[in-house]
Design a protein around this motif. Structure first.
Motif, PDB file in Angstrom:
ATOM      1  N   PHE A 123       5.651   1.251 -11.496  1.00 11.95           N
ATOM      2  CA  PHE A 123       5.384   2.434 -12.310  1.00 11.95           C
ATOM      3  C   PHE A 123       5.066   3.618 -11.413  1.00 11.95           C
ATOM      4  O   PHE A 123       5.143   3.519 -10.187  1.00 11.95           O
ATOM      5  N   GLY A 124       4.720   4.750 -12.011  1.00 10.10           N
ATOM      6  CA  GLY A 124       4.520   5.989 -11.276  1.00 10.10           C
ATOM      7  C   GLY A 124       5.793   6.801 -11.344  1.00 10.10           C
ATOM      8  O   GLY A 124       6.888   6.241 -11.549  1.00 10.10           O
ATOM      9  N   ALA A 125       5.673   8.123 -11.209  1.00 10.15           N
ATOM     10  CA  ALA A 125       6.830   9.006 -11.320  1.00 10.15           C
ATOM     11  C   ALA A 125       7.937   8.573 -10.365  1.00 10.15           C
ATOM     12  O   ALA A 125       9.121   8.654 -10.682  1.00 10.15           O
ATOM     13  N   ASN A 126       7.550   8.088  -9.188  1.00 11.05           N
ATOM     14  CA  ASN A 126       8.563   7.677  -8.205  1.00 11.05           C
ATOM     15  C   ASN A 126       8.743   6.168  -8.165  1.00 11.05           C
ATOM     16  O   ASN A 126       9.355   5.643  -7.235  1.00 11.05           O
ATOM     17  N   LYS A 127       8.174   5.483  -9.133  1.00 15.71           N
ATOM     18  CA  LYS A 127       8.253   4.010  -9.187  1.00 15.71           C
ATOM     19  C   LYS A 127       7.837   3.410  -7.841  1.00 15.71           C
ATOM     20  O   LYS A 127       8.498   2.516  -7.307  1.00 15.71           O
ATOM     21  N   ASP A 128       6.763   3.930  -7.314  1.00 11.23           N
ATOM     22  CA  ASP A 128       6.337   3.468  -5.988  1.00 11.23           C
ATOM     23  C   ASP A 128       5.071   2.617  -6.041  1.00 11.23           C
ATOM     24  O   ASP A 128       4.551   2.206  -5.026  1.00 11.23           O
ATOM     25  N   ARG A 129       4.579   2.386  -7.230  1.00  7.03           N
ATOM     26  CA  ARG A 129       3.434   1.497  -7.356  1.00  7.03           C
ATOM     27  C   ARG A 129       3.824   0.274  -8.174  1.00  7.03           C
ATOM     28  O   ARG A 129       4.649   0.359  -9.078  1.00  7.03           O
ATOM     29  N   GLY A 130       3.220  -0.859  -7.829  1.00  4.80           N
ATOM     30  CA  GLY A 130       3.589  -2.075  -8.537  1.00  4.80           C
ATOM     31  C   GLY A 130       2.375  -2.932  -8.836  1.00  4.80           C
ATOM     32  O   GLY A 130       1.275  -2.715  -8.297  1.00  4.80           O
ATOM     33  N   ILE A 131       2.570  -3.898  -9.743  1.00  3.31           N
ATOM     34  CA  ILE A 131       1.490  -4.837 -10.062  1.00  3.31           C
ATOM     35  C   ILE A 131       1.733  -6.104  -9.244  1.00  3.31           C
ATOM     36  O   ILE A 131       2.806  -6.717  -9.326  1.00  3.31           O
ATOM     37  N   ILE A 132       0.773  -6.446  -8.422  1.00  4.12           N
ATOM     38  CA  ILE A 132       0.865  -7.673  -7.641  1.00  4.12           C
ATOM     39  C   ILE A 132      -0.319  -8.575  -8.009  1.00  4.12           C
ATOM     40  O   ILE A 132      -1.289  -8.118  -8.616  1.00  4.12           O
ATOM     41  N   MET A 133      -0.204  -9.848  -7.669  1.00  4.06           N
ATOM     42  CA  MET A 133      -1.330 -10.748  -7.911  1.00  4.06           C
ATOM     43  C   MET A 133      -2.129 -10.842  -6.619  1.00  4.06           C
ATOM     44  O   MET A 133      -1.592 -11.139  -5.560  1.00  4.06           O
ATOM     45  N   LYS A 134      -3.414 -10.526  -6.741  1.00  4.00           N
ATOM     46  CA  LYS A 134      -4.282 -10.612  -5.565  1.00  4.00           C
ATOM     47  C   LYS A 134      -5.514 -11.387  -5.999  1.00  4.00           C
ATOM     48  O   LYS A 134      -6.169 -11.014  -6.973  1.00  4.00           O
ATOM     49  N   ASN A 135      -5.781 -12.498  -5.297  1.00  7.43           N
ATOM     50  CA  ASN A 135      -6.882 -13.384  -5.693  1.00  7.43           C
ATOM     51  C   ASN A 135      -6.800 -13.746  -7.179  1.00  7.43           C
ATOM     52  O   ASN A 135      -7.794 -13.680  -7.905  1.00  7.43           O
ATOM     53  N   ASP A 136      -5.591 -14.065  -7.625  1.00  7.20           N
ATOM     54  CA  ASP A 136      -5.329 -14.444  -9.010  1.00  7.20           C
ATOM     55  C   ASP A 136      -5.592 -13.327 -10.012  1.00  7.20           C
ATOM     56  O   ASP A 136      -5.750 -13.580 -11.195  1.00  7.20           O
ATOM     57  N   ARG A 137      -5.666 -12.090  -9.511  1.00 10.38           N
ATOM     58  CA  ARG A 137      -5.891 -10.986 -10.448  1.00 10.38           C
ATOM     59  C   ARG A 137      -4.765  -9.973 -10.318  1.00 10.38           C
ATOM     60  O   ARG A 137      -4.318  -9.685  -9.213  1.00 10.38           O
ATOM     61  N   PRO A 138      -4.323  -9.398 -11.460  1.00 16.83           N
ATOM     62  CA  PRO A 138      -3.317  -8.346 -11.348  1.00 16.83           C
ATOM     63  C   PRO A 138      -3.945  -7.116 -10.708  1.00 16.83           C
ATOM     64  O   PRO A 138      -5.049  -6.713 -11.079  1.00 16.83           O
ATOM     65  N   THR A 139      -3.258  -6.577  -9.740  1.00 19.07           N
ATOM     66  CA  THR A 139      -3.818  -5.476  -8.962  1.00 19.07           C
ATOM     67  C   THR A 139      -2.709  -4.452  -8.736  1.00 19.07           C
ATOM     68  O   THR A 139      -1.546  -4.811  -8.579  1.00 19.07           O
ATOM     69  N   VAL A 140      -3.103  -3.173  -8.695  1.00 22.32           N
ATOM     70  CA  VAL A 140      -2.119  -2.124  -8.402  1.00 22.32           C
ATOM     71  C   VAL A 140      -1.994  -1.981  -6.886  1.00 22.32           C
ATOM     72  O   VAL A 140      -2.996  -1.930  -6.179  1.00 22.32           O
ATOM     73  N   ALA A 141      -0.746  -1.948  -6.432  1.00 23.32           N
ATOM     74  CA  ALA A 141      -0.525  -1.757  -4.996  1.00 23.32           C
ATOM     75  C   ALA A 141       0.535  -0.695  -4.794  1.00 23.32           C
ATOM     76  O   ALA A 141       1.504  -0.625  -5.547  1.00 23.32           O
ATOM     77  N   LYS A 142       0.322   0.155  -3.790  1.00 26.64           N
ATOM     78  CA  LYS A 142       1.350   1.141  -3.479  1.00 26.64           C
ATOM     79  C   LYS A 142       2.305   0.482  -2.492  1.00 26.64           C
ATOM     80  O   LYS A 142       1.885  -0.041  -1.454  1.00 26.64           O
ATOM     81  N   ILE A 143       3.587   0.468  -2.846  1.00 30.67           N
ATOM     82  CA  ILE A 143       4.561  -0.240  -2.023  1.00 30.67           C
ATOM     83  C   ILE A 143       4.611   0.417  -0.644  1.00 30.67           C
ATOM     84  O   ILE A 143       4.716   1.639  -0.524  1.00 30.67           O
ATOM     85  N   GLY A 144       4.524  -0.411   0.374  1.00 29.09           N
ATOM     86  CA  GLY A 144       4.559   0.114   1.735  1.00 29.09           C
ATOM     87  C   GLY A 144       3.183   0.390   2.298  1.00 29.09           C
ATOM     88  O   GLY A 144       3.010   0.530   3.499  1.00 29.09           O
ATOM     89  N   GLU A 145       2.179   0.441   1.456  1.00 35.96           N
ATOM     90  CA  GLU A 145       0.826   0.704   1.952  1.00 35.96           C
ATOM     91  C   GLU A 145       0.021  -0.585   1.994  1.00 35.96           C
ATOM     92  O   GLU A 145       0.131  -1.416   1.088  1.00 35.96           O
ATOM     93  N   GLY A 146      -0.797  -0.753   3.023  1.00 36.19           N
ATOM     94  CA  GLY A 146      -1.665  -1.928   3.138  1.00 36.19           C
ATOM     95  C   GLY A 146      -0.891  -3.221   3.127  1.00 36.19           C
ATOM     96  O   GLY A 146      -1.370  -4.245   2.635  1.00 36.19           O
ATOM     97  N   GLY A 147       0.362  -3.178   3.609  1.00 38.47           N
ATOM     98  CA  GLY A 147       1.177  -4.387   3.694  1.00 38.47           C
ATOM     99  C   GLY A 147       1.807  -4.795   2.385  1.00 38.47           C
ATOM    100  O   GLY A 147       2.399  -5.880   2.287  1.00 38.47           O
TER     101      GLY A 147
END
Lengths: 350, 623
Positions: free
Chosen positions: A246-270
């Protein structure tokens, strides 16, 4: 004994309809700017596209602003009593399985007074479509807290703020075993049409939550997730087989982190694109859809689209076709005796 | 007299000829007294005896064994001529334990036979029943009865000692011992019970052997027990029954059968929307067995039960819902929707003692006012009441016929006493029943959803799926004719009158009220519902003795029979027995300005014949 349907014996081609064919002579009487207009539009477009004769549609509603809808639809319709539309729809569908039955309800009608019927409709999985108009307020009674009003919401019945935690309609539906679960805002005609169309074609119960803006008693309550500027950042569109970006540029995604849905910016923080959850509405485990249905309370975006679409046993009553002879046998039962004209008694027992 | 005075006869003891006999079986809920009663009743049926039965059970499924509140009963009256009630005072009591004796002994008539399971009269059980002394030792008590002490438990254990059964399993067989004694006493053939056991336990050889042996032991006991010095035969009198096929039927079964028959006679599919509630659930159980003839929906609650039925009615089914008091209350908002949308619907209320949960397993006639007036707004509905178990069949057919003819919801009142009670029923051939094919509107020309048939004021029934008749129903007031939503005041008043007029029109379908009894009667006993049998018995007895009394029984409670007012005015006095505090009494005063004498009872039990008789005698004065 015949089942009373008026289906013709010879194959008949379904007439080509336009949306106008599904509008009754009664002008809708909703407030100007109300989201129900757009939803009604989407529903009637889905009717046109269904390829089914108009007389086979039956629209059943409860009580509330949205429940006036059957009067405006040029189909068979039943404006029943508060909260109970699912029960009438169930009986109608069981008596007349050829019908295409739609239930129109709201957050107060469907989840408060009709909560019990709502969950049982979901668990039984009849081939009935439910459109739940959620405006987080009681509109027709002029502005009381509804089961979906947020904690602290100031309403006429809670001038100091609601002290009740709200209900998430789709988690309730999923918990009860719903097989088609979706959400759309009242501001996106195209998505509305696509989702209602998919619901219409689903085999089994379908629940579509429509976020409705009540211009009179709860105006702009969904503003941040419906207006063009903020919507890309606050919502995520669910598309089967595609990552939850999601996001205007579709650059953020929902990933699972420690079994929780989390927002991550693609390319940032691995965070990598391939880590983003791929949307699978057919996931046999309802936990995934449940997780989506709970999103939206913190920084997680609100999902729109089809959360879950699975095939499960569709409700069908036992329906034999007995004849007169069989009925007489049934009335007699297994323990009978007969008396002849001379008064002689004999046991008929085998 | 019937020609075939069939009597089974074997053994050596003398037999006495009697007209009828009342038998009461009492034991713990788990003692199997219901089964003994059923097998005995079916045996009598095949002998052409008349009977009426009444199971009487506590609301707990298995209340603590041996206690007073755990006593479960089965009562029947058998006769050589027509029997109207399960009887009052017992001629024979079988008590399986001290509690059953304590509960039932006061109802045994003087000189009656009391058969007890002697082995159960141990200190522990005596204490549970509240006896400080063993009643069997009180010789004073037994001067008035024929006491038969049967060592039922030990005899059963002895008979089965060589079989690989636990003592608990062996103990369970003792109800067949009781059945054997009973069949011997009434000189009825053991063949039916033998066949039943053979079939029932065909895959359990040891259990079959055990039950059979215990049963034969019971029969043998009759032959050898000195206290059982004679046995009975029933005197066959009165006209021979009409030719046909007969069976035993409970009111709840009969109601279910009536709905299925009505569906056949109307050419519709039967739909029942239901929710479990005592004592109405057996109607759902019964219909659930026959998917060829009924679609049954066990709904999530009472409201959904009627809601689904209304949906099915909209869809063109013969729709029904069944319940008892608390559920009847829950359904009231939906009943109004059925009134407003003018859809055909049958609502069966098997009444029980209320208010609230009340005494769920006990009978009462206390929902009549609610059936009449228990809805918001002005909401008239047709109300009728069944009078006997088998009449539940005819009333269900009639309720369905009226619902379809007038496009209206109809309430059928039954009672726990009728629903669970049973009697002999001549199963009609379907063509003996009225035929009332349902007519669906199919012609779209000038279709108006609320156009009315001038004869019945019924509106057309246009069901979804019919091209060109798309229309909307709902709870909002309808414009006369067009059926669109209308908030116009004068139209609302007109519609209020029309809804009432339609229900009033049903009077044209009500047959003449029949009177039974003394031709020069001064007193009329008027009844409705389940009091029919007891009133008729009392009037039969007393008019036979020359008392100037007659009775009439009404099925229609709304509208009332058009001839009722003139009929009641013919008599000096009218007595109105009701199992409530005077609900029909109140309406007769209000609607007909007629004052009747009340006789009321609210003890969860039907009237006894002697209660009606003594009231009649007191009203007629010395005879």
């Amino acid at each position: 004994m015949s089942t009373p349907t008026n289906t013709e014996t010879s194959p008949k081609t379904v007439p080509t309809y336009s949306r106008k064919d599904f509008l009754s002579s009664t002008e809708p009487r909703w407030c100007a700017g109300c989201g129900t207009f757009a939803t009604f539009n989407g529903i009637t477009r889905a009717f046109v596209n269904a390829g089914i004769e108009r007389e086979k549609f039956a629209v059943v509603s409860g009580i509330g602003c949205s429940s006036r809808l059957p009067y405006y639809s040029n189909t068979y319709g039943f404006h029943t009593i508060h909260g109970r539309a699912p029960t009438v729809a169930m009986g109608l569908k069981m008596a007349n399985p050829d019908l295409n039955v739609w239930v129109i309800t709201g957050d107060g009608d469907g989840l408060s007074i009709g909560g019990n019927h709502f969950i049982h409709l979901m668990r039984r999985n009849p081939n009935i479509k439910v459109v739940l108009f959620n405006n987080q307020i009681y509109g027709l009674t002029k502005g009381q807290t509804s089961p979906t009003s947020p904690l602290g919401a100031k309403t006429k019945s809670a001038p100091y703020g609601s002290v009740d935690r709200p209900m998430h309609p789709l988690t309730v539906a999923l918990g009860a075993g719903a097989t088609f679960v979706a959400r759309v805002p009242d501001t996106d005609n195209e998505l509305m049409y696509q989702v209602l169309n998919a619901a219409s074609k689903h085999e089994g119960v379908a629940i579509v939550e429509v976020l409705i803006n009540c211009v009179i008693f709860n105006d702009k309550v969904f503003e941040s997730i419906t207006n063009k500027e903020t919507r890309p950042d606050t919502t995520v569109l669910l598309e089967a087989g595609k990552p939850l970006l999601f996001g205007a540029n579709k650059d953020r995604g929902i990933i699972m982190k420690n079994d929780r849905p989390t927002v991550a910016k693609i390319g940032e923080g691995g965070a990598r694109l391939e880590d983003v959850i791929i949307h699978d509405p057919q996931n046999p485990n309802s936990g995934y859809a449940f997780m989506l249905a709970e999103m939206g309370d913190s920084e997680l975006p609100v999902p729109y689209g089809i959360f879950r679409q699975i095939h499960e046993h569709v409700h069908k009553p036992h329906a034999g076709k007995g004849n007169k002879e069989g009925l007489l046998k049934t009335l007699r039962g297994s323990n009978t005796w007969s008396v002849d004209n001379s008064g002689k008694i004999s046991s008929l027992e085998k | 007299m019937q020609e075939n005075n069939v009597q089974y006869s074997s053994g050596s003891k003398p037999t006495e000829l009697i007209d009828s006999s009342v038998i009461r079986l009492g034991g713990d809920s788990g003692d199997g007294m219901q089964l003994v009663g059923d097998l005995f009743t079916n045996t009598c049926a095949i002998f052409g005896d008349y009977f009426a039965t009444l199971p009487d059970y506590p609301s707990e499924i298995r209340a603590p064994a041996g206690t007073i509140f755990g006593v479960s009963g089965f009562q029947l009256c058998i006769g050589g001529s027509e029997v109207f009630t399960p009887g009052d005072m017992y001629d024979t009591l079988i008590a399986m334990n001290p509690a059953a004796l304590k509960v039932n002994l006061p109802q045994v008539r003087k000189g009656g036979t009391v058969i007890i399971n002697e082995d159960a009269f141990i200190p522990k059980n005596l204490e549970k029943a509240g006896y400080t002394e063993n009643p069997l030792d009180q010789s004073e008590t037994w001067k008035n009865y024929r006491l038969v002490r049967v060592p039922m438990t030990s005899a059963t254990q002895n008979l089965l000692s060589d079989l690989p059964l636990s003592s608990k399993e062996a103990d369970r067989c003792k109800n067949f011992f009781a059945l054997g004694v009973l069949l011997w006493l009434y000189n009825r053939s053991p063949e039916y019970s033998r066949k039943w056991m053979t079939k029932k336990f065909e895959r359990k050889a040891d259990i079959l052997k055990a039950n059979m042996r215990t049963f034969e032991g019971g029969l043998q006991f009759g032959e050898t027990c000195a206290a059982l010095n004679h046995r009975w035969n029933l005197k066959k009198s009165g006209p021979a029954p009409k030719a046909g096929v007969y069976r035993n039927i409970t009111g709840n079964q009969a109601a279910a059968m009536g709905l299925m028959a009505a569906a056949e006679r109307s050419g519709l599919r039967l739909f029942l929307g239901s929710y479990p509630i005592t004592p109405a659930t057996d109607i759902m159980h019964e219909l659930s067995k026959y998917p060829d003839f009924a679609t049954v929906f066990q709904a999530e609650d009472e409201i959904a039960g009627i809601g689904s039925a209304i949906g099915a009615a909209f869809g063109g089914a013969l729709a029904a819902t069944n319940t008892s008091g608390p559920g009847f209350s829950l359904k009231s908002e939906f009943m109004n929707l059925a009134v407003m949308t003018e859809l055909p619907l049958v609502i069966i209320d098997v009444q029980r003692a209320g208010p609230s949960t009340g005494i769920p397993t006990k009978t009462e006639q206390s929902d009549m006012m609610q059936a009449m007036f228990g809805r918001h707004g002005e909401s008239p509905m047709v109300v009728m009441a069944a009078s006997t178990p088998k009449d539940c069949f005819d009333t269900a057919v009639e309720a369905s016929r009226i619902a379809l003819k007038y496009m209206t919801p109809v309430i059928m009142l039954s009672e726990g006493y009728l629903g669970n009670g049973s009697e002999v029923w001549r199963v009609p051939e379907l063509d003996e029943l009225p035929s009332f094919p349902a007519k669906f509107r199919t012609d779209p020309t000038n279709f108006k959803p609320y156009e009315r048939d001038p004869e019945t004021l019924a509106r057309p029934w246009a069901i979804p799926g019919t091209p060109g008749l798309e229309h909307r129903l709902g709870g909002l007031e309808k414009l006369d004719g067009a059926g669109t939503v209308s908030q116009d005041g004068p139209n609302h008043e007109k519609m209020t009158h029309l809804r009432a007029a339609k229900v009033a029109k049903v009077a044209q379908d009500i047959p003449k009220t029949e009177v039974y009894g003394h031709p020069e009667a001064e007193l009329l006993v008027l009844g409705w519902g389940g009091t029919a049998g007891v009133i008729k018995s009392a009037v039969r007895n007393l008019s036979g003795q020359g008392y100037k009394v007659a009775c009439a029984h009404i099925r229609y409670l709304n509208p009332l029979p058009p001839d009722l007012e003139s009929l009641l005015k013919k008599y000096k006095k009218v007595l109105l027995p009701e199992l409530n505090s005077g609900q029909l009494w109140y309406r007769l005063r209000a609607e007909l300005l007629i004052n009747t004498e009340k006789l009321n009872k609210m003890q969860g039990q039907p009237f006894r014949i002697d209660e009606i008789e003594s009231k009649i005698k007191s009203l007629l004065g010395a005879h």
